[in-house]
Design a protein around this motif. Structure first.
Motif, short mmCIF file in Angstrom:
data_model
loop_
_atom_site.label_atom_id
_atom_site.label_comp_id
_atom_site.label_asym_id
_atom_site.label_seq_id
_atom_site.Cartn_x
_atom_site.Cartn_y
_atom_site.Cartn_z
N CYS A 1 38.12 56.76 48.53
CA CYS A 1 37.77 56.33 47.17
C CYS A 1 37.97 57.42 46.12
O CYS A 1 37.48 57.28 44.99
N GLY A 2 38.67 58.51 46.45
CA GLY A 2 38.76 59.65 45.56
C GLY A 2 39.23 59.34 44.15
O GLY A 2 38.61 59.79 43.17
N PRO A 3 40.33 58.59 43.96
CA PRO A 3 40.80 58.36 42.59
C PRO A 3 39.77 57.67 41.69
O PRO A 3 39.64 58.03 40.52
N GLU B 1 37.76 59.28 38.40
CA GLU B 1 37.69 58.61 37.10
C GLU B 1 36.25 58.47 36.63
O GLU B 1 35.95 58.67 35.45
N ARG B 2 35.34 58.15 37.54
CA ARG B 2 33.92 58.09 37.18
C ARG B 2 33.44 59.45 36.67
O ARG B 2 32.69 59.53 35.70
N ALA B 3 33.87 60.51 37.35
CA ALA B 3 33.48 61.85 36.93
C ALA B 3 34.03 62.18 35.55
O ALA B 3 33.33 62.75 34.70
N CYS C 1 42.63 67.52 42.61
CA CYS C 1 41.83 66.33 42.32
C CYS C 1 42.67 65.09 42.56
O CYS C 1 43.86 65.04 42.21
N SER C 2 42.07 64.07 43.18
CA SER C 2 42.78 62.80 43.42
C SER C 2 42.91 62.04 42.10
O SER C 2 41.96 61.42 41.63
N ARG D 1 35.97 50.55 46.95
CA ARG D 1 37.34 50.69 47.43
C ARG D 1 38.21 49.54 46.90
O ARG D 1 39.33 49.75 46.44
N ARG D 2 37.69 48.32 46.96
CA ARG D 2 38.44 47.16 46.48
C ARG D 2 38.71 47.27 44.98
O ARG D 2 39.78 46.89 44.50
N ALA D 3 37.75 47.80 44.24
CA ALA D 3 37.95 47.99 42.80
C ALA D 3 39.07 48.99 42.54
O ALA D 3 39.88 48.82 41.62
N MET D 4 39.13 50.05 43.36
CA MET D 4 40.21 51.03 43.23
C MET D 4 41.55 50.38 43.54
O MET D 4 42.56 50.61 42.84
N GLU D 5 41.61 49.57 44.57
CA GLU D 5 42.85 48.88 44.92
C GLU D 5 43.29 47.94 43.81
O GLU D 5 44.48 47.88 43.45
N ASN D 6 42.35 47.19 43.25
CA ASN D 6 42.70 46.25 42.18
C ASN D 6 43.21 46.97 40.95
O ASN D 6 44.15 46.50 40.29
#
Length: 452
Positions: free
Chosen positions: A135-137, A141-143, A354-355, A437-442
């Motif tokens: 989930c790094g990317p 982005e949250r950070a 950083c991812s 994870r699904r949110a990152m994929e979407n």
């Protein structure tokens, strides 16, 4: 190059850099071994589910018991000592702590710890590459939205590779490839916790005397850890994983520039712009001469004849054509170097890698023919290994990331060496991390559609 100077200024002003460490295993112990020697660095708290193990780790690396005797985090802040506790959330909630170092190695826990730290306004140094590649990317982005740094851990190979990539680009060379060394033979791919010690050449008696985790060592042996780390490097550098996964060409220092160049110019890469592994073993088990088992590397290309001539004039190790050169670091010292990431985040507001995008993925792949009803046992186990492939291919396939391939039941058969998909399994737990994870994929799918 001025982190120690910046730290000294903080220390002289009575404002130490205060951190919390989650996980007191091997990596965490190495961080603690050096932390006691760094003036201006204050480890306020060490969180581990096994408090006894954490205390033993502190003692083993030379901390006097009085130094980690604080009963609460507040007491630790007031007295300059350290509190050992089993509540990672308390570190994220402590106002005085500026940075959280996540060193558990558990992908699900790592994602949750990072989210809690970011929500608490703290920088995150993510030792946990398993969580980062899962989930790094989206964590990064949250950070960014919170105004804090999310960083790879310096001393571990992905961050050092990112540093070399930055060097190539800052010098204006053409980046061709990047990777690391590793002890690997094709037969290692199907190693299990029962067979792993034979590949290390250790007897049962030697294993019994040590504190060795067979699944962890097996993850390094079967190539899973390599896939995880190279996918993380892809996400942090804009390079790609090979379409069919890492090739592990056996290569010594003298051949880096020759091997890790495009096949069109005589190398082993399908094209430029890829990550891969320089294996330190030949397929038949012979050790590669001058290998870089513990190191990292980049290959790059001169952009004109003048630069190519300079490569020769100043002793750069090149391929036979002289156009491709290599740069490497022969070692990495993992936790002994991770304070560099802490100080870079806190004092400069910069990550050490950083991812930044979902570009590479580490997808669970069957070690043998798997039947419906079987439980997958994740990284370093008996059922799956991880394949590093482009995220675009993983998304198209619906690939199950290795970080979610633990304690999930198969619904359909999966043949040996076939990737496992989300549709192949029943996921009934850790749904919060699955949703992230699904949110990152979407988000990646939307970005791809917009780009098209």
């Amino acid at each position: 190059m001025n982190l120690s100077t910046l730290l000294a200024a903080r220390a002289s002003g009575g404002r130490p850099v205060r951190i919390g460490l989650i996980g007191a295993g091997k990596f965490g112990s190495m961080i603690l071994a050096q932390a006691q020697r760094i003036d201006g660095l204050h480890v306020v708290g060490v969180a581990d589910l096994d408090i006894g193990k954490a205390r033993a780790s502190l003692a083993r690396v030379g901390w006097p018991a009085t130094r980690f005797s604080a009963k609460t985090l507040g007491e630790a802040v007031r007295t300059g000592t350290t509190c050992v506790l089993d509540d990672a959330a308390a570190l994220a909630a402590c106002d005085e702590i500026e940075c959280i170092v996540e060193a558990t190695g558990h992908p699900i826990a790592g994602v949750r710890h990072a989210l809690a730290a970011i929500d608490g306004g703290k920088h995150v140094v993510m030792v946990n590459v398993e969580a980062d590649v899962l989930c790094g990317p989206i964590l990064a982005e949250r950070a960014r939205q919170k105004g804090v740094v999310y960083s790879m851990a310096y001393g571990d190979q992905p961050a050092i590779i990112c540093e070399l990539v930055d060097w190539v680009r800052s010098c204006g060379f053409e980046l061709v490839s990047a990777g690391k060394g590793m002890n690997f033979e094709p037969r290692y791919r199907y190693s299990t916790p029962d067979t792993v010690w034979g590949f290390f050449g250790w007897s049962d008696e030697e294993v019994a005397k040590g504190d060795f985790n067979p699944k962890m060592y097996n993850s390094f042996t079967d190539g899973t850890k390599a896939a995880i780390e190279m996918a993380a490097v892809a996400n942090g550098t804009g390079l790609d994983c090979p379409d069919d996964g890492l090739a592990f060409p056996p290569t010594g220092l003298h051949d880096l520039a020759r091997v890790f160049r495009p096949a069109s110019d005589g190398g082993r890469l399908p094209r430029a712009g890829l990550v891969d592994i320089a294996a330190s073993q030949e397929p038949d088990g012979r050790e590669v001469f001058n290998n870089i088992r513990y190191g990292v590397f980049v290959t790059f290309k001169a952009n004109n004849e003048y630069t190519r001539a300079c490569f020769q004039q100043y002793g750069l190790l090149t391929d036979p054509s002289g156009w491709y050169g290599s740069m490497w670091r022969p070692f990495h010292m993992i936790g002994l170097e991770t304070s560099v990431s802490v100080f870079s985040a806190v004092l400069r507001g910069e990550p050490t890698g950083c991812s930044r995008e979902f570009r590479g993925d580490a997808v669970a792949t069957a070690k043998r023919d798997l039947k419906p009803g079987e439980m997958l046992d994740g990284e370093g186990g008996y059922t799956v290994w991880a394949n590093a492939i482009p995220a675009s291919r993983s998304l198209a396939y619906g690939g199950l990331p290795i970080g979610l391939a633990h304690n999930v039941r198969l619904k359909r058969p999966v043949a040996k060496d076939q990737m496992v998909s989300f549709d192949d399994v029943e996921i009934e737990r850790d749904l919060d991390v699955v949703a992230l994870r699904r949110a990152m994929e979407n988000a990646a799918r939307v970005k791809t559609t917009e780009a098209a």
